[in-house]
Design a protein around this motif. Structure first.
Motif, mmCIF file in Angstrom:
data_model
loop_
_atom_site.group_PDB
_atom_site.id
_atom_site.type_symbol
_atom_site.label_atom_id
_atom_site.label_comp_id
_atom_site.label_asym_id
_atom_site.label_seq_id
_atom_site.Cartn_x
_atom_site.Cartn_y
_atom_site.Cartn_z
ATOM 1 N N ASP A 31 12.746 63.238 28.657
ATOM 2 C CA ASP A 31 12.316 63.526 27.291
ATOM 3 C C ASP A 31 12.106 62.268 26.455
ATOM 4 O O ASP A 31 11.476 62.320 25.407
ATOM 5 C CB ASP A 31 13.329 64.421 26.581
ATOM 6 N N ILE A 32 12.630 61.127 26.879
ATOM 7 C CA ILE A 32 12.576 59.891 26.094
ATOM 8 C C ILE A 32 11.244 59.187 26.337
ATOM 9 O O ILE A 32 10.834 58.982 27.475
ATOM 10 C CB ILE A 32 13.742 58.958 26.476
ATOM 11 N N THR A 33 10.563 58.834 25.239
ATOM 12 C CA THR A 33 9.332 58.056 25.360
ATOM 13 C C THR A 33 9.564 56.582 25.050
ATOM 14 O O THR A 33 8.935 55.729 25.661
ATOM 15 C CB THR A 33 8.242 58.586 24.417
ATOM 16 N N LYS A 34 10.453 56.287 24.108
ATOM 17 C CA LYS A 34 10.695 54.889 23.728
ATOM 18 C C LYS A 34 12.052 54.769 23.045
ATOM 19 O O LYS A 34 12.487 55.686 22.354
ATOM 20 C CB LYS A 34 9.608 54.423 22.764
ATOM 21 N N ILE A 35 12.686 53.613 23.224
ATOM 22 C CA ILE A 35 13.934 53.309 22.520
ATOM 23 C C ILE A 35 13.749 51.967 21.825
ATOM 24 O O ILE A 35 13.309 51.001 22.437
ATOM 25 C CB ILE A 35 15.127 53.238 23.482
ATOM 26 N N LEU A 36 14.083 51.923 20.539
ATOM 27 C CA LEU A 36 13.894 50.713 19.738
ATOM 28 C C LEU A 36 15.190 50.339 19.024
ATOM 29 O O LEU A 36 16.010 51.200 18.710
ATOM 30 C CB LEU A 36 12.818 50.928 18.672
ATOM 31 N N LEU A 37 15.316 49.066 18.733
ATOM 32 C CA LEU A 37 16.376 48.576 17.860
ATOM 33 C C LEU A 37 15.684 47.841 16.720
ATOM 34 O O LEU A 37 15.080 46.795 16.923
ATOM 35 C CB LEU A 37 17.330 47.643 18.604
ATOM 36 N N VAL A 38 15.740 48.414 15.531
ATOM 37 C CA VAL A 38 15.012 47.896 14.378
ATOM 38 C C VAL A 38 15.989 47.136 13.484
ATOM 39 O O VAL A 38 17.042 47.654 13.122
ATOM 40 C CB VAL A 38 14.338 49.041 13.596
ATOM 41 N N LYS A 39 15.604 45.920 13.128
ATOM 42 C CA LYS A 39 16.424 45.074 12.266
ATOM 43 C C LYS A 39 15.739 44.994 10.900
ATOM 44 O O LYS A 39 14.599 44.564 10.792
ATOM 45 C CB LYS A 39 16.533 43.687 12.886
ATOM 46 N N THR A 40 16.437 45.426 9.849
ATOM 47 C CA THR A 40 15.882 45.377 8.495
ATOM 48 C C THR A 40 16.845 44.644 7.575
ATOM 49 O O THR A 40 18.055 44.624 7.809
ATOM 50 C CB THR A 40 15.641 46.794 7.931
ATOM 51 N N ARG A 41 16.291 44.059 6.546
ATOM 52 C CA ARG A 41 17.099 43.340 5.564
ATOM 53 C C ARG A 41 17.317 44.240 4.354
ATOM 54 O O ARG A 41 16.360 44.770 3.782
ATOM 55 C CB ARG A 41 16.389 42.059 5.151
ATOM 56 N N LYS A 42 18.575 44.398 3.974
ATOM 57 C CA LYS A 42 18.897 45.191 2.792
ATOM 58 C C LYS A 42 18.858 44.278 1.569
ATOM 59 O O LYS A 42 19.451 43.215 1.564
ATOM 60 C CB LYS A 42 20.274 45.829 2.930
ATOM 61 N N LEU A 43 18.165 44.716 0.541
ATOM 62 C CA LEU A 43 17.962 43.875 -0.641
ATOM 63 C C LEU A 43 18.701 44.375 -1.879
ATOM 64 O O LEU A 43 18.435 43.906 -2.971
ATOM 65 C CB LEU A 43 16.464 43.783 -0.947
ATOM 66 N N HIS A 44 19.619 45.303 -1.728
ATOM 67 C CA HIS A 44 20.298 45.883 -2.888
ATOM 68 C C HIS A 44 21.048 44.829 -3.697
ATOM 69 O O HIS A 44 20.905 44.752 -4.919
ATOM 70 C CB HIS A 44 21.266 46.967 -2.455
ATOM 71 N N LEU A 45 21.851 44.020 -3.030
ATOM 72 C CA LEU A 45 22.632 43.015 -3.748
ATOM 73 C C LEU A 45 21.757 41.885 -4.282
ATOM 74 O O LEU A 45 22.054 41.313 -5.331
ATOM 75 C CB LEU A 45 23.726 42.451 -2.848
ATOM 76 N N ASN A 46 20.675 41.566 -3.568
ATOM 77 C CA ASN A 46 19.762 40.538 -4.052
ATOM 78 C C ASN A 46 19.128 40.964 -5.376
ATOM 79 O O ASN A 46 19.039 40.168 -6.316
ATOM 80 C CB ASN A 46 18.665 40.268 -3.022
ATOM 81 N N ILE A 47 18.701 42.194 -5.455
ATOM 82 C CA ILE A 47 18.098 42.701 -6.687
ATOM 83 C C ILE A 47 19.139 42.762 -7.803
ATOM 84 O O ILE A 47 18.846 42.419 -8.956
ATOM 85 C CB ILE A 47 17.465 44.081 -6.428
ATOM 86 N N LEU A 48 20.360 43.164 -7.468
ATOM 87 C CA LEU A 48 21.428 43.220 -8.470
ATOM 88 C C LEU A 48 21.733 41.838 -9.038
ATOM 89 O O LEU A 48 21.837 41.667 -10.264
ATOM 90 C CB LEU A 48 22.685 43.826 -7.859
ATOM 91 N N PHE A 49 21.858 40.822 -8.187
ATOM 92 C CA PHE A 49 22.113 39.462 -8.665
ATOM 93 C C PHE A 49 20.962 38.946 -9.519
ATOM 94 O O PHE A 49 21.170 38.256 -10.517
ATOM 95 C CB PHE A 49 22.355 38.507 -7.503
ATOM 96 N N PHE A 50 19.738 39.267 -9.143
ATOM 97 C CA PHE A 50 18.574 38.832 -9.925
ATOM 98 C C PHE A 50 18.580 39.471 -11.312
ATOM 99 O O PHE A 50 18.346 38.795 -12.323
ATOM 100 C CB PHE A 50 17.284 39.180 -9.178
ATOM 101 N N ILE A 51 18.872 40.758 -11.382
ATOM 102 C CA ILE A 51 18.910 41.450 -12.678
ATOM 103 C C ILE A 51 20.031 40.899 -13.549
ATOM 104 O O ILE A 51 19.849 40.694 -14.751
ATOM 105 C CB ILE A 51 19.041 42.973 -12.458
ATOM 106 N N ILE A 52 21.188 40.633 -12.966
ATOM 107 C CA ILE A 52 22.302 40.058 -13.734
ATOM 108 C C ILE A 52 21.926 38.684 -14.267
ATOM 109 O O ILE A 52 22.234 38.338 -15.412
ATOM 110 C CB ILE A 52 23.581 40.003 -12.883
ATOM 111 N N SER A 53 21.251 37.900 -13.452
ATOM 112 C CA SER A 53 20.824 36.571 -13.881
ATOM 113 C C SER A 53 19.872 36.647 -15.073
ATOM 114 O O SER A 53 20.027 35.913 -16.054
ATOM 115 C CB SER A 53 20.143 35.864 -12.706
ATOM 116 N N ILE A 54 18.906 37.526 -15.006
ATOM 117 C CA ILE A 54 17.957 37.687 -16.112
ATOM 118 C C ILE A 54 18.649 38.242 -17.351
ATOM 119 O O ILE A 54 18.378 37.793 -18.476
ATOM 120 C CB ILE A 54 16.787 38.599 -15.681
ATOM 121 N N LEU A 55 19.566 39.178 -17.169
ATOM 122 C CA LEU A 55 20.290 39.736 -18.314
ATOM 123 C C LEU A 55 21.139 38.680 -19.022
ATOM 124 O O LEU A 55 21.247 38.688 -20.254
ATOM 125 C CB LEU A 55 21.160 40.904 -17.880
#
Length: 129
Positions: A31-55
């Motif tokens: 039943d399996i056609t493909k298996i992947l391991l996807v690496k993504t970067r989470k930007l939640h804290l980056n956006i939070l630090f940027f908003i705090i800096s601007i504030l």
């Protein structure tokens, strides 16, 4: 009988299984056609630090209290901006694509190496890339 097992999952002659959050999920290899391991970067804290800096700049720079207070505000703002650009958080997703469905699991960084080994072993055994 072919068997490969590690701490993330395993492969037998006719099935592929993954142990995730103390549950065992089994899928037939046909039943399996493909298996992947996807690496993504989470930007939640980056956006939070940027908003705090601007504030910090917007809220505290309008006050004409003292030069020292302005320098302190700019310093804190620059510090948060540096945190914004330097902090990285990575998330790994294990994606198992079946014929008419898919399974997506978010895995820890410590399980990432075992997942890569399991995927490469599956690809060597079945010839699917």
């Amino acid at each position: 009988m072919y068997v490969f097992v590690n701490s993330f999952g395993g492969i037998t002659d006719d099935s592929f299984f993954v142990t995730y959050e103390y549950r065992k999920m089994t899928v037939r290899i046909e039943d399996i056609t493909k298996i992947l391991l996807v690496k993504t970067r989470k930007l939640h804290l980056n956006i939070l630090f940027f908003i705090i800096s601007i504030l910090f700049l917007v809220v505290f720079m309008n006050n004409n209290v003292s030069f020292l207070f302005d320098v302190l505000t700019i310093s804190i703002s620059i510090l948060f901006m540096i945190f914004c650009f330097l902090f990285t958080s990575i998330q790994y997703k294990f994606v198992l694509v079946k014929k008419f469905d898919f399974i997506e699991l978010i895995i820890d960084e410590k399980m990432q190496l075992d997942a890569e080994i399991l995927i490469s072993e599956f690809n060597q055994r079945t010839g699917k890339v």
